[in-house]
Design a protein around this motif. Structure first.
Motif, PDB file in Angstrom:
ATOM      1  N   ARG A 185       1.010  -1.261   0.129  1.00  0.00           N
ATOM      2  CA  ARG A 185       0.000   0.070  -0.021  1.00  0.00           C
ATOM      3  C   ARG A 185       0.981   1.413   0.029  1.00  0.00           C
ATOM      4  O   ARG A 185       1.796   1.317   0.642  1.00  0.00           O
ATOM      5  CB  ARG A 185      -0.962   0.002   1.074  1.00  0.00           C
ATOM      6  N   ASP A 192      -4.925   2.278  -6.472  1.00  0.00           N
ATOM      7  CA  ASP A 192      -5.533   1.958  -5.317  1.00  0.00           C
ATOM      8  C   ASP A 192      -5.653   2.989  -4.543  1.00  0.00           C
ATOM      9  O   ASP A 192      -6.820   3.416  -3.723  1.00  0.00           O
ATOM     10  CB  ASP A 192      -5.001   0.860  -4.585  1.00  0.00           C
ATOM     11  N   HIS A 193      -4.406   3.713  -4.222  1.00  0.00           N
ATOM     12  CA  HIS A 193      -4.388   4.980  -3.383  1.00  0.00           C
ATOM     13  C   HIS A 193      -5.321   5.944  -3.596  1.00  0.00           C
ATOM     14  O   HIS A 193      -5.999   6.754  -3.173  1.00  0.00           O
ATOM     15  CB  HIS A 193      -2.844   5.401  -3.192  1.00  0.00           C
ATOM     16  N   ARG A 198      -9.012   5.182  -3.157  1.00  0.00           N
ATOM     17  CA  ARG A 198      -9.387   5.515  -1.605  1.00  0.00           C
ATOM     18  C   ARG A 198      -9.350   7.071  -1.534  1.00  0.00           C
ATOM     19  O   ARG A 198     -10.274   7.412  -0.697  1.00  0.00           O
ATOM     20  CB  ARG A 198      -8.234   5.033  -0.865  1.00  0.00           C
ATOM     21  N   ARG A 240     -12.833   8.821  -0.069  1.00  0.00           N
ATOM     22  CA  ARG A 240     -12.650   9.731   1.156  1.00  0.00           C
ATOM     23  C   ARG A 240     -13.258  11.024   0.959  1.00  0.00           C
ATOM     24  O   ARG A 240     -14.006  11.555   1.679  1.00  0.00           O
ATOM     25  CB  ARG A 240     -11.165   9.710   1.478  1.00  0.00           C
TER      26      ARG A 240
END
Length: 385
Positions: free
Chosen positions: A228, A370-371, A374, A378
């Motif tokens: 991650r 993926d970051h 997210r 958020r």
């Protein structure tokens, strides 16, 4: 596997053979054969002068190959069959080899592979593993690179800038944007940069070494479980390698004192300011913007303009950052992600969510995608009543 002590001798030994008249490909093959012999015999019978032993053994391997090559029968050899008398050359031969492996006629990927093989002493299998390609593919790439530089003279002035670019490519391959770090490759680039720094007093060599050290000091905090991606602002700075940071800063300060600024020194200065700050909020963003201005004057790079916009946003506010971002090509990778960050800081959450989603769709690696996904979720959560 070749030990570090043996590996450090490889470029100088190849350089000696080339200086004596061997072509690069044959010299490199002979040294690899001698290294295998060294690994077999040295544990029980270590030589008093390892380098001289390797030179002698490699020269014998080369001569054996020449004598057994039937295609050379009837032609005069381009080399003497006995090595010249005198001490074994060192630094000059190694430096020539750096320049040969990073020859401007080679494509960047080939130059990197050849540098790792001949200067770094890595095996073809190790290089292929680092690049995540089949060993046969890497062997072909290295073979083509050898043929391309065959017959090139080593007595012409080399291009130090090309050598440094190749080294930086090697480092970035190990310290890439895929959220994982091939520590061997990044560490190998640092090891080779140390050797080069010992062979030349050019401040840009020192600047590149400092830059690598300052980035590599954060290696333990750049990723989390499962690869991650962890952004700089969220990294645990207590886990940064303070010894490596101190070394990088000292090398950089000595280079800057030479008053011959180059882009690697400027990049290292920015990395040093990040490394010196206890947190993102306490970073000297004003000085970082000034260093980006220096970089722009040196390179006029779109990537530098993009990173400068981030720094301006931190130093002068999000609106100023967006104004700086307006000068950046809309098609540049990561531009949408930077715009999303700045719009969020400016309070425009709806636009930020759209841009984070756009950035995630064009991300070049899975961890980055993926970051950004997210981040999209958020910000959308913040938009809900």
């Amino acid at each position: 596997m070749i030990t570090d002590g043996l590996r450090e001798l490889v470029p100088a030994v190849i350089g000696v053979l080339v200086r004596r008249g061997a072509d690069f490909a044959s010299a490199e093959d002979a040294v690899q054969e001698a290294l295998i012999r060294a690994l077999e015999t040295w544990p029980d019978d270590p030589p008093r002068d390892p380098k001289a032993w390797l030179v002698a053994a490699s020269w014998r391997k080369f001569l054996d190959a020449v004598r057994s090559d039937s295609s050379r029968q009837g032609r005069e050899l381009a080399v003497d069959l006995e090595p010249p008398a005198g001490p074994v050359a060192g630094a000059d031969d190694t430096l020539r080899l750096y320049f040969l492996c990073a020859h401007p006629t080679l494509p960047p990927a080939s130059a990197v592979a050849l540098t790792l093989r001949a200067v770094g002493g890595l095996t073809t299998r190790q290089i292929a593993t680092a690049y995540l390609v089949p060993e046969a593919t890497m062997a072909q790439r290295i073979s083509r690179a050898k043929k391309r530089i065959e017959g090139l003279a080593l007595d012409r002035p080399g291009d130090l800038g090309t050598v440094l670019r190749v080294l930086y490519l090697v480092f970035n391959e190990g310290y890439g944007a895929d959220g994982t770090e091939h520590t061997d490759l990044a560490g190998e680039a640092i090891r080779i940069a140390r050797q080069l720094a010992a062979l030349t007093d050019d401040p840009e060599v020192a600047g590149l070494l400092a830059l690598m050290l300052l980035h590599h000091a954060r290696r333990a905090t750049r990723t989390g479980p499962g690869g991650r991606l962890i952004p700089l602002a969220e990294q645990d700075r207590s886990r940064w390698d303070t010894g490596m940071i101190a070394e990088g800063v000292a090398i950089l300060q000595a280079a800057l004192a030479r008053d011959r600024l180059g882009d690697y020194q400027a990049q290292a200065a920015i990395a040093a300011l990040h490394a010196d700050a206890p947190s993102t909020a306490e970073t000297d963003w004003v000085q970082i913007v000034e260093w980006y201005d220096e970089l722009l004057a040196l390179t006029d790079s779109p990537v530098v303009r993009l990173n400068r916009a981030v720094a301006v946003g931190e130093a002068d506010g999000a609106r100023a950052g967006l104004a700086a971002l307006a000068d950046v090509d809309p098609g540049l990778p990561r531009r949408a992600a930077v715009a999303a960050h700045l719009h969020e800081r400016a309070g425009d959450l709806a636009r930020a969510a759209e841009l984070y989603a756009e950035a995630s769709r064009t991300a070049t690696s899975v961890p980055e995608r993926d970051h950004l996904t997210r981040e999209t979720a958020r910000v959308r959560q913040l938009l809900r009543p």
